[in-house]
Design an enzyme around this catalytic site. Sequence first.
Site, PDB file in Angstrom:
ATOM      1  N   GLU A 159       0.832  -1.190   0.000  1.00 14.27           N
ATOM      2  CA  GLU A 159       0.000   0.000   0.000  1.00 14.27           C
ATOM      3  C   GLU A 159       0.876   1.252   0.000  1.00 14.27           C
ATOM      4  O   GLU A 159       1.920   1.290   0.650  1.00 14.27           O
ATOM      5  CB  GLU A 159      -0.913  -0.007   1.219  1.00 14.27           C
ATOM      6  CG  GLU A 159      -1.969  -1.093   1.100  1.00 14.27           C
ATOM      7  CD  GLU A 159      -2.936  -1.128   2.275  1.00 14.27           C
ATOM      8  OE1 GLU A 159      -4.120  -1.358   2.030  1.00 14.27           O
ATOM      9  OE2 GLU A 159      -2.512  -0.932   3.414  1.00 14.27           O
ATOM     10  N   CYS A 180       3.559   8.558   0.891  1.00 14.43           N
ATOM     11  CA  CYS A 180       4.066   7.670   1.942  1.00 14.43           C
ATOM     12  C   CYS A 180       4.328   6.303   1.309  1.00 14.43           C
ATOM     13  O   CYS A 180       3.412   5.637   0.843  1.00 14.43           O
ATOM     14  CB  CYS A 180       3.017   7.595   3.051  1.00 14.43           C
ATOM     15  SG  CYS A 180       3.501   6.513   4.385  1.00 14.43           S
ATOM     16  N   CYS A 228       6.415  -6.626   8.272  1.00 14.87           N
ATOM     17  CA  CYS A 228       7.521  -6.063   9.062  1.00 14.87           C
ATOM     18  C   CYS A 228       7.998  -7.132  10.036  1.00 14.87           C
ATOM     19  O   CYS A 228       7.187  -7.893  10.563  1.00 14.87           O
ATOM     20  CB  CYS A 228       7.023  -4.831   9.830  1.00 14.87           C
ATOM     21  SG  CYS A 228       8.336  -3.899  10.633  1.00 14.87           S
ATOM     22  N   CYS A 269       5.915  -3.730  16.866  1.00 18.08           N
ATOM     23  CA  CYS A 269       5.502  -2.625  17.734  1.00 18.08           C
ATOM     24  C   CYS A 269       4.029  -2.871  18.094  1.00 18.08           C
ATOM     25  O   CYS A 269       3.206  -3.129  17.214  1.00 18.08           O
ATOM     26  CB  CYS A 269       5.694  -1.295  17.018  1.00 18.08           C
ATOM     27  SG  CYS A 269       7.419  -1.080  16.516  1.00 18.08           S
ATOM     28  N   CYS A 323       0.982  -1.054  16.356  1.00 12.71           N
ATOM     29  CA  CYS A 323       1.036  -0.877  14.895  1.00 12.71           C
ATOM     30  C   CYS A 323       0.374  -2.048  14.182  1.00 12.71           C
ATOM     31  O   CYS A 323       0.696  -3.206  14.431  1.00 12.71           O
ATOM     32  CB  CYS A 323       2.486  -0.739  14.453  1.00 12.71           C
ATOM     33  SG  CYS A 323       2.676  -0.681  12.651  1.00 12.71           S
ATOM     34  N   CYS A 349      -1.382   6.476   9.610  1.00 16.33           N
ATOM     35  CA  CYS A 349      -0.169   5.850  10.153  1.00 16.33           C
ATOM     36  C   CYS A 349      -0.501   4.553  10.870  1.00 16.33           C
ATOM     37  O   CYS A 349      -1.393   4.524  11.714  1.00 16.33           O
ATOM     38  CB  CYS A 349       0.475   6.736  11.199  1.00 16.33           C
ATOM     39  SG  CYS A 349       0.906   8.339  10.635  1.00 16.33           S
TER      40      CYS A 349
END
Length: 410
Positions: A123, A136, A143, A147, A150, A381
């Site tokens: 994305e 962005c 990942c 975190c 997230c 975010c």
Amino acid sequence: MTLSIDLTSAQTRASLGASARLPEKPSLVGMSRDEMAEALGEAGVPERQRRMRVQQLWHWLYVRGVSDFSQMFNISKDLRVQLDRHFTVARPEVVEEQISNDGTRKWLFRFPPRGAGRPVEVETVYIPEEGRGTLCISSQVGCTLTCSFCHTGTQKLVRNLTAEEILTQLMTARDRLGDFPDAGTPDGAIVPAEGRKITNIVMMGMGEPLYNFEAVKKALLIASDGDGLSLSKRRITLSTSGVVPEIFRTGDEIGVMLAISLHAVRDDLRDMLVPINKKYPLEQLMDACRKYPGLSNARRITFEYVMLRDVNDSIDDAKELVRLLRGIPAKINLIPFNPWPGTNYQCSEWETIEKFADYINQAGYASPIRTPRGRDILAACGQLKSESERMRKSDRLALEAMMIAGHGEA
Ligand code: SAH
Ligand code: SF4
């Protein structure tokens, strides 16, 4: 209202020029000039022509934005056919384009398999603002880090993106926004830098860019190359969760602006929120920041700080933050937490965020509160996730209900 265009039908895809392509042909996009010259040599281009051909190709790819050899008018037909046999310059498939009610756009791009792998999807988000537009970009599919606040962190790493895949996110976004309007015409005018929709890029999409250093470096050096895409390095920001050993190289070898996902000012809390902190604790992280090449009051590090209700949002946290950043040219970006289904965190109360911002402002730091953008299309975010794990409908409905209830709203 959210506008979502499903681009999976063959007809729509054809009309957008999103071409499927053979995965085994290497792309010329993302190669350095030397690599391109070498690749041309392997494809039979005589040595004396190579430099000139690289220059021509560079111009077509990065200034004019063409995605097909047939549009490269100053290259002979025979050579175009020869190039097409060996290489591709195609864009990824645009699977979906969503436009938020605030103008934010989110694309789902699909890249063909690498070797024995599967196609992957990423994305990319465009955020238009007064006088500028920020893209962005993602650096990995998923990942490796986890975190706890997230959404991307709940998706396992599928693989690193290549330099080509990082760059074509920018190039395809430029296609879709009309930042390459003359592509394909022999004498069309080039969009001047000040007329462009994408003025800034942030490596703040999916993934940890410093765990994919070489590809990110290659892509950003091409994005900032003055004979091509020409984005100023001051308008490119790379965000890291704190991969300390790569921070110096980021400034030294890429030279872009740095953002640090700080989110907590004590090791015990940061260990929980940003687990890479167990490997590289705050003292080491702050030390690496102090040594970031080119740091000055005009080139500050951005510290990102997500506002989590009753977790990291007290005035004591704000005081400690100011103490921690002493001596580092810094600005602090407060990010209201963006909720996602399954999270236990909540966004701080608006009043709390303002008090926190006021405190650090009075201590002399710019502390803008990042307005959540594109939440309705999960483009904000930490909300990105790819197709392989895209939300089930029930999750989407749950999220909508959360938004309506004002849960987590800033
Ligand atoms: N992996 C890199 C790049 C991603 S940047 C990094 O972590 O820095 C994305 C930014 O959004 C990071 O600062 C991240 O911590 C923050 N973020 C992640 N999830 C979020 C959420 N749910 N709400 C608000 N910000 C979030
Ligand atoms: Fe990965 Fe960044 Fe999300 Fe952490 S905040 S899980 S490093 S994408």
